[in-house]
Design an enzyme around this catalytic site. Sequence first.
Site, PDB file in Angstrom:
ATOM      1  CG  HIS A   2       6.541 -14.658   5.322  1.00  0.00           C
ATOM      2  ND1 HIS A   2       6.297 -15.288   4.024  1.00  0.00           N
ATOM      3  CD2 HIS A   2       5.813 -12.726   5.040  1.00  0.00           C
ATOM      4  CE1 HIS A   2       5.750 -13.382   3.100  1.00  0.00           C
ATOM      5  NE2 HIS A   2       6.250 -12.773   4.150  1.00  0.00           N
ATOM      6  CG  ASN A  29       5.837 -13.260  -1.177  1.00  0.00           C
ATOM      7  OD1 ASN A  29       6.077 -12.868  -0.529  1.00  0.00           O
ATOM      8  ND2 ASN A  29       5.583 -11.436  -0.988  1.00  0.00           N
TER       9      ASN A  29
END
Length: 692
Positions: free
Chosen positions: A78, A150
Site C-alpha cells: 500500500h 479494502n
Amino acid sequence: MADMTQPKNPPVESRGGETHQTAQDGAPVLTTQQGVPVSDDQNTLRAGPRGPALLEDFHFREKIFHFDHERIPERVVHARGFGAHGYFESNGELEAVSRAAVFKKGEKTPTFVRFSTVAGSKGSADLARDVRGFATKFYTKEGNWDLVGNNIPVFFIQDPMKFPDMVHAFKEEPDRGFPQAATAHDNAWDFISLTPEAMHMVMWVMSDRGIPRSFRFMEGFGVHTFRLVDAQGKSTFVKFHWKPKLGLQSVVWNEAVKINGADPDFHRRDLWNAIEAGAFPEWELGVQLFDDEFAKAFEFDVLDPTKIIPEEQVPVKIVGRMVLDRRVDNFFAETEQVAFCTQNVVPGIDFSDDPLLQGRNFSYLDTQLKRLGSPNFTHIPINAPKCPVMNFQQDGHMAMRNPKGRANYEPNSWGAEGGPRESPEKGYKSFPEPVGGTKVRARSETFSDHYSQARQFYISQTLLEQTHIASALVFELSKVETVAIRARMVSHLLNIDAGLADAVAKGLRLKEMPKPAPAAKPTRRDLKPSDKLSILKNGPKSFAGRKVGALVTDGVDADVLAALSKALKAEGATLVLVAPEVGGVKDSAGTWHDADEKLEGGPSVLFDAVALLPSTDGATALAQLPAVRDFVADATAHRKFIGYAVPAAALFEKVGVARDEGFVPLNKAGDCDAFVAACRKLRFWDRAAAQR
Ligand code: HDD
C-alpha cells in the site's frame, strides 16, 4: 468548467516568538532550523567567488543534511496512497449494540481516510489492476479507531503466515526488479495457482472492481468479522461496509492502460479536485450484524476472511455517513505519515478470532516503527488522538509529550498529582470469550471450501462483466511465461465455472484442457447469485460527480456551450474544455473561453462522456490532428456517450466510426438535457464490442 484554482500557500510554520518580516512584501524571513535569519540562499560560502567552499557554511551543511534524510521507507505494501480529512456522523442505529462513543446518535467524529493500491511503489500509476486500500481513522472521544479495509470484501489468504510470501510473489520479481505495480507475471500466478484459497479474491480482482474509475465510486469493506459490545458486555458479530453515495463505477482495461500514460495521478487528482470544487465525496457506513446462532448455522466459517456473507442473507443496515471535506495541507505530514493499525479499537468494538486479523494486529504496529522511526509516531498530529492521552510512557526518539510532574510510574502515593489511574468502569475491556484448545498449527476444516463463493461471485455478474473477468485472466496469464502455470490456473477455473475455464483456455490457446484442480471438498455447493456483487446491477442513478470532456474550437456554438455547462452543473457533473491550444477558443458570440486541457493532454479516456462541438472550420482543422483520432476512436470503443454538433460528423467519417444511439446530437441548447440524461447510464454498453 473544471475549477482548478489552487489554494494560496499555507502560512509558513511558526514556532512561536516573533517572525522576522521582510521590508518589501511582508513575507517572513527565511531561517535555518535553528531560527537564524538567512541572508543568501543562492550561494554557498566560499573563499572568494572562484575559491573552495568553506566548512564553516552552517546554513549549507544543515540544508543538505536535512535533504539527505528526507526519504523514509515506503510502506511495504500500500505504498501509493492518497488521503483526505472528513467526518463520520452516526445516525444512532448502533447505540443499542455497541457502547462506542462514535455510534451515539448525532455524534460527529473527525476522520482521516487513505486510499491506496497494494502492489506498486509510491510512484506507480493509479490505474494498476489491484485491490484498493480503504483505511479510515476515526478520532473518537474515547481514542482512535482504525478500520483498515479494502474495496474488496475478501482476502487472498486465510493465515497471516502466508502474507510475506504473497506480497513477495505479487511485487516485482527480485532478480529483475519488474514488473512494477502488476500481478501479470509468473511469480504472482505461480503463488496464486498454488493457493486455492485465493480463488474467490481472484474473481474480485480480475473483475472491474480491480480498476475503479475513482476512489469516490468504490465500496469499502472491513473484511473480517469483528465484534460490537454493548454497555452490558453483550457481543454481536459485525461486518463493516462503506457504500459510496455516487454509486459504483469502473473503467475498462484498455482505458486503464491509457489513463496510466495520460495521467498517472488520475485517482489522486480526481479526489483532490472534487474536494476543491466542494463536491465532497460521501459514503454510508453499513453493518451486517449477526449472532452466534447465525454463525453456527451459516454455510461458511465467519472467521474465514476469504468468505462473504451475502447481503441477501444478512442485509446491510446503515448506521451513519462519512463525508470527506478537507484536503491535506501537506502530503508527507499527513498522507505519508499516517499510521493505521487494526489493533486500534475503542470500547464497544472488539476483535474476532479470524486468524488473519490476529496476525494483522501484530504487523501494523511493528511496521510503523520501521517506517516512522520511533515509538512516538503517535505524537505526530495526523496520528495523535483528539481526546486526552494520559499514561507513563516516556522518552524515545522525537518525544513531544512526556508525563508532567514527579510521577512516571504507577502505583504511586502522590495522590491527585500522581498522574492518571486505570478505570475498570470506563476502560477498554476485552470481550470475555471463553477460549481453550490444543496448541496446533492447523487450518480449520471449516475453511476448506475455496470454490463455492468464487463461483457465486462469477455467476452474480452480468454477461458483460463475466467477459471482463475472462479477458482480465487471459491478459494476466498471457504475461506468464511458464505454460504450466497458465494451465494450473485454468485447472482452478474449471472448479469455478466451466464456461469461464473454456474462455480462458481458448484465449490463451492452451493445447489441451487440464484436469480440474483437486479440491479439498469434492462437491462445490451451488449458491444462489447475489445481485449486490455486480457493479453494473448497482450503477448510479445520476451522472453526479462525473466529467464530460468537450472538444471545442473557435466558433463553438455559444448557446450550446452555455446550456451544456448549465445542465451538467444542475446534475452535479463537471464540464472540461479541451481545445487544440490550451489558451482557449472564441465562441460563436465572440466570447473567449480558456481551455482546461490541450487536446494532446486531455484524451477522452480521462472523461466519463465526451462532447464534440467544433464549428465547421474547426472540424476541418481538427481532422488533421492525430490526437483527434484517438479522442474519437477511444470514446467510441470505450462505449462512452458522445454528444456531437453537426460538423463533428466529418470527424466520425475521418476516424471511421459509425454512429449509434449512444451518439446524441447537441445542435441547440435544448438538446443538452437529453444528452445529460443519456449519460446517467455511464456507458452505452449496447455498442458492438469495440476494436480496442
Ligand atoms: Fe494490510 C497496510 C488492508 C492484510 C500487513 N493493509 C495496509 C493498508 C491497508 C491494508 C488498507 C494501508 C494503510 C494505509 O493507508 O496506511 N491488509 C489490509 C486488508 C487485509 C490486510 C483489508 C486483509 C483483510 N496486512 C494484511 C496482513 C498483514 C498486513 C495479513 C500481515 C500479516 N498491511 C500490513 C502492513 C501494512 C499494511 C505491513 C503496510 C504499511 C502499513 O501496514 O502501515 O503492516
